[in-house]
Design an enzyme around this catalytic site. Sequence first.
Site, short mmCIF file in Angstrom:
data_model
loop_
_atom_site.label_atom_id
_atom_site.label_comp_id
_atom_site.label_asym_id
_atom_site.label_seq_id
_atom_site.Cartn_x
_atom_site.Cartn_y
_atom_site.Cartn_z
CG ASP A 97 -1.73 -1.10 1.48
OD1 ASP A 97 -2.03 -1.78 0.51
OD2 ASP A 97 -2.11 -1.32 2.65
N1 URA Z 1 -1.23 -5.94 3.94
C1 URA Z 1 -1.68 -4.68 3.95
O1 URA Z 1 -2.69 -4.38 4.56
N2 URA Z 1 -0.99 -3.75 3.28
C2 URA Z 1 0.15 -4.02 2.61
O2 URA Z 1 0.75 -3.11 2.02
C3 URA Z 1 0.60 -5.35 2.61
C4 URA Z 1 -0.10 -6.28 3.29
#
Ligand code: URA
Length: 231
Positions: free
Chosen positions: A103
């Site tokens: 993310d």
């Molecule tokens: N899980 C999440 O919530 N975000 C990420 O970036 C990776 C795994």
Amino acid sequence: MMRIDAILSRFGYCSRREAALWVKRGRVTVQGVPVKSATVKVNPAELMVDGEPVEFVNGLYIALNKPLGCTCSHKEQGELVYDLLPQHWLNRSGGVSTVGRLDKETSGLLLLTDDGAFVHALTSPKRHVPKVYEFETSAPIPAEAVALFASGEFMLQGETTPCLPAQLSITAPCAGTLTLHEGRYHQVRRMLAAVGAPVVVLTRTAIGPLRLADLNLAPGEWAEIDPALFS
Ligand code: URA
């Protein structure tokens, strides 16, 4: 053996047409000697551009310490992880893509490559490559979450199959690590939110045998990795 103009365009340095100019300017050498023509065939591993070897002739495999705030996408607005890489890597004929995604507001270990088969092998649901995440939450993590996440029966809202068993370790009331063997959308944040402990800080610290701590990378820095680590 490949033509010099083909090498320079394949590995993103310049177009085939521009290669003739680069050669004329003496920027392209083999064993210290400027090459005479862009159409000559040479071993890509022996070709130098501006005194540096042509990079990653056997494929580009990079570990990046992804900073917060950049996006794993070629298309979106705002800062992209690709903005952190040299332009000639992005110009390689295979392009460069991330192996899975983090993310925008997640930092840590991210792999990038121009090898589509490598992406497929690591992200294939059959492979179950473990990924370790360190996180902090805005509320205490309930102890029952450890068994729940390990059970193989934990369902995320809106999904039809339970999450694979995941290993949660609670290291402080509002902090822990979670090891996942799959990669669902926002999985760590959704799992913790489901047990009443919303994630406020999230970093990926390992993928399979590769640990961010061993790479010594500041946010935004990268290192070449050996793809055989994952075979
Ligand atoms: N899980 C999440 O919530 N975000 C990420 O970036 C990776 C795994």
